[in-house]
Design an enzyme around this catalytic site. Structure first.
Site, mmCIF file in Angstrom:
data_model
loop_
_atom_site.group_PDB
_atom_site.id
_atom_site.type_symbol
_atom_site.label_atom_id
_atom_site.label_comp_id
_atom_site.label_asym_id
_atom_site.label_seq_id
_atom_site.Cartn_x
_atom_site.Cartn_y
_atom_site.Cartn_z
ATOM 1 N N ASN A 127 15.226 46.339 55.152
ATOM 2 C CA ASN A 127 15.140 45.788 56.629
ATOM 3 C C ASN A 127 16.588 45.566 57.200
ATOM 4 O O ASN A 127 17.299 45.046 56.393
ATOM 5 C CB ASN A 127 14.531 44.253 56.387
ATOM 6 N N LYS A 161 3.988 34.229 77.459
ATOM 7 C CA LYS A 161 2.553 34.147 76.673
ATOM 8 C C LYS A 161 1.689 35.252 77.192
ATOM 9 O O LYS A 161 1.164 36.235 76.520
ATOM 10 C CB LYS A 161 1.877 32.957 76.520
#
Ligand code: M6R
Length: 612
Positions: free
Chosen positions: A102, A489
């Site tokens: 990662n 959102k």
């Protein structure tokens, strides 16, 4: 973002790795792969798409059974498109060394050229693959994998959470960390290495957190750690407190819906033991030692990204208006590069759900370098930000699995409310006035529950608007950030284009977009600027926009103007945003469900953005 799971022990690795990868799916990814060490040979399988597709290829396949050690990875593409070849694990050209990674290797191009000159042949377009070749190259002159990994990492610039396997050493795995989290779960005769505790807690609660610059050699029955420069480090084993039930859906269709409904409880948890309602007092253990600094601060700087930045914007209203301290709110990604004027008289709060966001961490280090007091408002216990700050508070929202942040946001606002009252009191706010605020804050969980009880009505409304192409969200004062959050959102999970604006700014541009196809959501509580927002509603109505109002329960005026009204209880003292954002979370959720998107893992998004 990318997920890491490595297993070494007496059990069959594959089921543990696949289970771990499934538990990390929430972080966001686009391909996955596993590598297993069987009989001195590393077998790799990788696949673009979901973990389920990978699992279908390897589960019950005898080729992947009987391994001594193994590791799996879910990749969120940075260098190279998401396909089977670029997925991790990557191996060197001899097939001896396998790596999962990662982060980003910044000098990979130069390293790749050098390795190619030495005869290494590359298969993928990734930065990660250089690590496999580099380690194999060092293994030619270094006696063991531990030494070869450290030698390689001394050549590397960039960030990594890294796990390495050597076909010739099935009893060993190497884990290394620089800027990307890595946790080692300690069991009886087994170890699990993961980028997130969610992949570990089903097996053990005992963990070791690696710090930047540390490398561990992990064996089934023990481990040792040093820096990449060979300085030995003794690591402490700590207990992870999260419960398995907290990272499971518990009967809800999506994690996001579960997390929206948890909010009365998570907000309460954030105040528990901290809010002394009748005394008008707040006790925050993690800030006690910097209380004087907070009270004397010339300025408070609130830094975050995305939703956490929105929380900062609300915090600015609370702190300036109630605690009477000048506040600046900064995007972490901008702050890190603009040589900020910050110093020892400033207090800087880093706001982060994950505690791992790369830009927020970089901003923390920048502020610290300039001598500021740096404090965290973080959800994930034991994450990097709280470990690098001078103090702070956990918001105690519990694990947030849905990529779109909901409960962490309301918990961040609660934390900012508590900090505000604490500073205001220390600066002399009379007990009776503080008591009004503490009572108001204590009433928030019940008010949130009242909004949640309207879920069905909001679901119906979502049906009506699910095919809209655009949305505008408008609010004023502390509800302007609520409008921003509502728009964020909606776009994150439904892929509908949405913008948030201060309501009065609309006439300076966005008003050009208003016609009968444009839904406009107004956050319009009955506060000091209520009348002003009503004027803005008139302006939209005059242009035939469709008006959805988030308005107070006792507001009768609004019915005459809005096409749809969602009722929220009245809330005083800049705590209204905690309640007013709930219907916007539900609206976004139900619109996304109606459109059939992947609500918990929206496309292209990662839960925790650990690269720049
Ligand atoms: O973990 P953090 O709070 O530091 O994350 C910051 C943003 O990446 C995050 O809030 C993001 O905007 C979310 N997807 C919001 O739903």
């Amino acid at each position: 973002m990318c997920g890491i799971v490595g297993y070494l022990g007496f059990r069959e690795p594959l089921p543990i790795i696949l289970d771990g990868l499934r538990r990390l799916e929430y972080r966001g990814y686009d391909s996955a792969g596993v590598a297993l060490n069987r009989n001195g040979c590393i077998t790799v399988r990788k696949s673009a798409g979901k973990v389920a597709e990978l699992a279908a290829q390897v589960e019950s396949n005898p080729e992947y059974a009987g391994a001594r050690a193994g590791m799996g990875h879910s990749r969120w593409a940075t260098h190279g498109e998401p396909n089977d070849v670029n997925a991790h694990p990557h191996v060197d050209c001899t097939g001896r060394v396998a790596v999962i990674h990662n982060g980003i290797i910044e000098n990979y191009a130069a390293l790749k050229t050098q390795l190619q000159h030495r005869g290494h042949v590359f298969a993928s377009a990734t930065d990660t693959e250089v690590l496999a070749h580099l380690i194999e190259d060092f293994l030619r002159t270094t006696p063991d994998l531990y030494g070869a990994v450290k030698a390689s990492l001394r050549e590397v610039r960039g960030t990594y959470g890294l796990v390495v396997m050597d076909a010739h050493a099935p009893e060993v795995m190497i884990a290394a960390r620089m800027g990307s989290p890595l946790i080692i779960g300690v069991g009886e005769g087994e170890h699990i290495i993961a980028s997130d505790a969610a992949a570990i807690v089903a097996h053990t609660r005992q963990v070791v957190y690696l710090n930047d610059g540390e490398v561990s050699e992990v064996r089934p029955d023990g481990m040792r750690t040093s820096t990449i420069f060979d300085v030995p480090i003794s690591k402490e084993i700590t207990n992870v407190t999260i419960e398995l039930s907290q990272i499971e859906r518990g009967g809800y269709e999506h994690f996001m819906l579960k997390e929206i409904h948890e909010q009365p409880e998570t907000i309460r948890n954030g105040m528990r033991g901290r809010l002394r309602v009748e005394d008008g007092e707040v006790k925050l253990g993690g800030l006690e030692h910097v209380r004087d600094k907070l009270v004397q601060a010339k300025r408070i700087v609130l830094i975050g990204c995305g939703t956490s930045w929105h929380a900062g914007l609300v915090g600015e209203y609370m702190l300036e208006q109630i605690a009477k301290v000048p506040v600046e709110v900064e995007y972490a990604s901008e702050y890190r590069y603009r040589s900020p004027l910050v110093g020892k008289d400033d207090v800087v709060f880093l706001i982060s759900q994950s505690g791992e966001t790369a830009d927020t961490l970089a901003a923390l280090r920048e502020a610290k370098r300039h001598g500021a007091t740096v404090l965290g408002i973080v959800n994930v216990v034991g994450s990097t930000i709280p470990r690098e700050t001078d103090g702070g508070m956990y918001v105690h929202a519990g694990p947030e699995i849905g990529v779109a942040s909901t409960k962490a946001f309301t918990s961040q606002l609660t934390a900012l409310g508590l900090i505000t009252i604490m500073i205001a009191r220390a600066k002399g706010l009379p007990r009776e006035e503080a008591n009004v605020l503490t009572r108001e804050l204590a009433s928030i969980p019940d008010k949130v529950a009242r909004v949640l009880a309207q879920s069905d009505a909001i679901k119906q409304l979502a049906q009506e608007f699910k095919d809209s192409r655009n949305f505008l969200f408008l609010g004023r004062g502390a509800n302007f950030p609520v409008a921003l959050e509502g728009a964020l959102k909606l776009k994150e999970i439904s892929y509908i284009h949405a913008e948030g604006y201060p309501a009065a700014e609309m006439k300076h541009g966005p008003i050009a977009l208003i016609d009968e196809h444009m839904p406009v959501v107004f956050v319009v509580p009955k506060d000091a600027i209520y009348e002003k927002v009503l004027s803005n509603i008139h302006e939209v109505r005059a242009r035939k926009g469709q008006i959805i109002a988030i308005a107070n329960e006792d507001d009768t005026e609004i019915d005459k103007l809005a096409d749809h009204v969602i009722r929220v209880p009245r809330t005083y003292g800049f705590f209204g945003p905690i309640v007013n954002v709930i219907p916007l979370q539900l609206l976004a959720y139900y619109i996304a469900v109606a459109r059939g998107t992947n609500v918990d893992q929206p496309r292209n998004l990662a839960k925790s953005v650990t690269v720049e």
